[in-house]
Design a protein around this motif. Structure first.
Motif, PDB file in Angstrom:
ATOM      1  N   LEU A   1      11.285  -1.161  -4.553  1.00 54.80           N
ATOM      2  CA  LEU A   1      12.665  -1.121  -3.747  1.00 54.80           C
ATOM      3  C   LEU A   1      13.126  -2.745  -3.494  1.00 54.80           C
ATOM      4  O   LEU A   1      14.258  -2.953  -3.710  1.00 54.80           O
ATOM      5  CB  LEU A   1      12.246  -0.583  -2.510  1.00 54.80           C
ATOM      6  CG  LEU A   1      11.970   1.043  -2.269  1.00 54.80           C
ATOM      7  CD1 LEU A   1      11.566   1.287  -0.989  1.00 54.80           C
ATOM      8  CD2 LEU A   1      13.590   1.402  -2.864  1.00 54.80           C
ATOM      9  N   ALA A   2      12.072  -3.510  -3.392  1.00 55.27           N
ATOM     10  CA  ALA A   2      12.438  -4.894  -3.262  1.00 55.27           C
ATOM     11  C   ALA A   2      13.311  -5.694  -4.228  1.00 55.27           C
ATOM     12  O   ALA A   2      14.150  -6.128  -4.429  1.00 55.27           O
ATOM     13  CB  ALA A   2      11.617  -5.988  -2.936  1.00 55.27           C
TER      14      ALA A   2
ATOM     15  N   ILE B   1      -2.526   3.452  -1.411  1.00 56.97           N
ATOM     16  CA  ILE B   1      -2.032   1.986  -1.209  1.00 56.97           C
ATOM     17  C   ILE B   1      -1.585   1.264  -2.406  1.00 56.97           C
ATOM     18  O   ILE B   1      -0.433   0.627  -2.363  1.00 56.97           O
ATOM     19  CB  ILE B   1      -3.272   1.331  -0.701  1.00 56.97           C
ATOM     20  CG1 ILE B   1      -3.717   1.686   0.701  1.00 56.97           C
ATOM     21  CG2 ILE B   1      -2.920  -0.335  -0.598  1.00 56.97           C
ATOM     22  CD1 ILE B   1      -5.202   1.268   1.126  1.00 56.97           C
ATOM     23  N   MET B   2      -2.078   1.359  -3.699  1.00 54.14           N
ATOM     24  CA  MET B   2      -1.272   0.721  -4.873  1.00 54.14           C
ATOM     25  C   MET B   2      -0.163   1.338  -5.085  1.00 54.14           C
ATOM     26  O   MET B   2       0.958   0.575  -5.401  1.00 54.14           O
ATOM     27  CB  MET B   2      -2.145   0.761  -5.911  1.00 54.14           C
ATOM     28  CG  MET B   2      -3.551  -0.034  -5.813  1.00 54.14           C
ATOM     29  SD  MET B   2      -3.004  -1.784  -5.544  1.00 54.14           S
ATOM     30  CE  MET B   2      -2.550  -2.109  -7.415  1.00 54.14           C
ATOM     31  N   LYS B   3       0.128   2.770  -4.824  1.00 54.22           N
ATOM     32  CA  LYS B   3       1.120   3.445  -5.232  1.00 54.22           C
ATOM     33  C   LYS B   3       2.265   3.283  -4.176  1.00 54.22           C
ATOM     34  O   LYS B   3       3.580   2.840  -4.538  1.00 54.22           O
ATOM     35  CB  LYS B   3       1.010   4.926  -4.911  1.00 54.22           C
ATOM     36  CG  LYS B   3       1.930   5.921  -5.470  1.00 54.22           C
ATOM     37  CD  LYS B   3       1.487   7.218  -5.494  1.00 54.22           C
ATOM     38  CE  LYS B   3       2.658   8.093  -6.091  1.00 54.22           C
ATOM     39  NZ  LYS B   3       2.371   9.686  -5.970  1.00 54.22           N
ATOM     40  N   GLU B   4       1.800   2.900  -2.722  1.00 49.77           N
ATOM     41  CA  GLU B   4       2.883   2.417  -1.986  1.00 49.77           C
ATOM     42  C   GLU B   4       3.444   1.086  -2.004  1.00 49.77           C
ATOM     43  O   GLU B   4       4.504   0.702  -1.924  1.00 49.77           O
ATOM     44  CB  GLU B   4       2.122   2.432  -0.266  1.00 49.77           C
ATOM     45  CG  GLU B   4       3.297   2.125   0.598  1.00 49.77           C
ATOM     46  CD  GLU B   4       4.410   3.126   0.800  1.00 49.77           C
ATOM     47  OE1 GLU B   4       5.480   2.664   1.683  1.00 49.77           O
ATOM     48  OE2 GLU B   4       4.295   4.102   0.401  1.00 49.77           O
ATOM     49  N   LYS B   5       2.297   0.105  -2.386  1.00 55.04           N
ATOM     50  CA  LYS B   5       2.768  -1.282  -2.766  1.00 55.04           C
ATOM     51  C   LYS B   5       3.848  -1.459  -4.000  1.00 55.04           C
ATOM     52  O   LYS B   5       4.704  -1.987  -3.874  1.00 55.04           O
ATOM     53  CB  LYS B   5       1.564  -2.228  -3.076  1.00 55.04           C
ATOM     54  CG  LYS B   5       0.738  -2.488  -1.867  1.00 55.04           C
ATOM     55  CD  LYS B   5      -0.495  -3.214  -2.238  1.00 55.04           C
ATOM     56  CE  LYS B   5      -1.243  -3.597  -1.012  1.00 55.04           C
ATOM     57  NZ  LYS B   5      -2.391  -4.617  -1.423  1.00 55.04           N
ATOM     58  N   LYS B   6       3.462  -0.578  -4.850  1.00 53.64           N
ATOM     59  CA  LYS B   6       4.206  -0.357  -6.082  1.00 53.64           C
ATOM     60  C   LYS B   6       5.741   0.152  -5.785  1.00 53.64           C
ATOM     61  O   LYS B   6       6.835  -0.510  -6.045  1.00 53.64           O
ATOM     62  CB  LYS B   6       3.831   0.470  -7.096  1.00 53.64           C
ATOM     63  CG  LYS B   6       4.670   0.162  -8.518  1.00 53.64           C
ATOM     64  CD  LYS B   6       3.823   1.351  -9.327  1.00 53.64           C
ATOM     65  CE  LYS B   6       4.759   1.316 -10.764  1.00 53.64           C
ATOM     66  NZ  LYS B   6       4.080   2.259 -11.641  1.00 53.64           N
ATOM     67  N   ARG B   7       5.926   1.165  -4.940  1.00 52.42           N
ATOM     68  CA  ARG B   7       7.222   1.573  -4.124  1.00 52.42           C
ATOM     69  C   ARG B   7       7.960   0.506  -3.547  1.00 52.42           C
ATOM     70  O   ARG B   7       9.070   0.347  -3.710  1.00 52.42           O
ATOM     71  CB  ARG B   7       6.915   2.790  -3.419  1.00 52.42           C
ATOM     72  CG  ARG B   7       8.230   3.486  -3.105  1.00 52.42           C
ATOM     73  CD  ARG B   7       7.770   4.628  -2.377  1.00 52.42           C
ATOM     74  NE  ARG B   7       7.481   4.215  -0.941  1.00 52.42           N
ATOM     75  CZ  ARG B   7       8.258   3.720  -0.093  1.00 52.42           C
ATOM     76  NH1 ARG B   7       9.629   3.634  -0.093  1.00 52.42           N
ATOM     77  NH2 ARG B   7       7.848   3.356   1.111  1.00 52.42           N
TER      78      ARG B   7
END
Length: 128
Positions: free
Chosen positions: A32-33, A22-28
């Motif tokens: 991107l943003a 979850i943290m990895k996806e949030k960081k990704r």
């Protein structure tokens, strides 16, 4: 009891893994943003610098295309720098791990040497 501990450990590992994903996806998503915002700011800056609105249609399209290429190039350079820094961190971490394992090996060798030298004096005191 041992089975309960094993199941609990497995559940904790699964939760930790899920949290990590979850943290990895949030960081990704955040990266991107941030990259999109950076792209937007650069395009706005380039457009302002060249006063695109004042150009005719053909020149405006060419200038916008040129700006897009410049922005993509800057973003790619930024990505490469970030990747290079990550690789450097990995190399440093590996070197630290190697040094730590060498330290542990030296400590273990010294411990074994001390045990060999003084084992006869400690015969009644050593654990089985």
């Amino acid at each position: 009891k041992a089975l309960e501990v094993q199941i609990r450990q497995r559940l904790e590992l699964q939760e930790a893994h899920d949290d990590h994903l979850i943290m990895k996806e949030k960081k990704r998503i955040a990266e991107l943003a941030e990259e999109e915002e950076y792209r937007r700011q650069l395009m706005a800056k380039f457009a302002e610098d060249d006063r695109i609105e004042l150009m005719n249609a053909q020149k405006r399209r060419m200038k916008q295309l040129e700006h897009r290429r410049a922005v993509e190039k800057l973003i790619e350079e930024r990505r490469q720098e970030y990747q290079r820094l990550k690789e450097l961190e990995v190399l440093e971490r590996k070197e630290e791990e190697r040094q730590e394992s060498m330290r542990r090996a030296i400590v273990e060798q010294e411990r074994q040497r001390l045990l060999r030298e003084h084992a006869t004096k400690l015969l009644g005191y050593l654990p089985k």
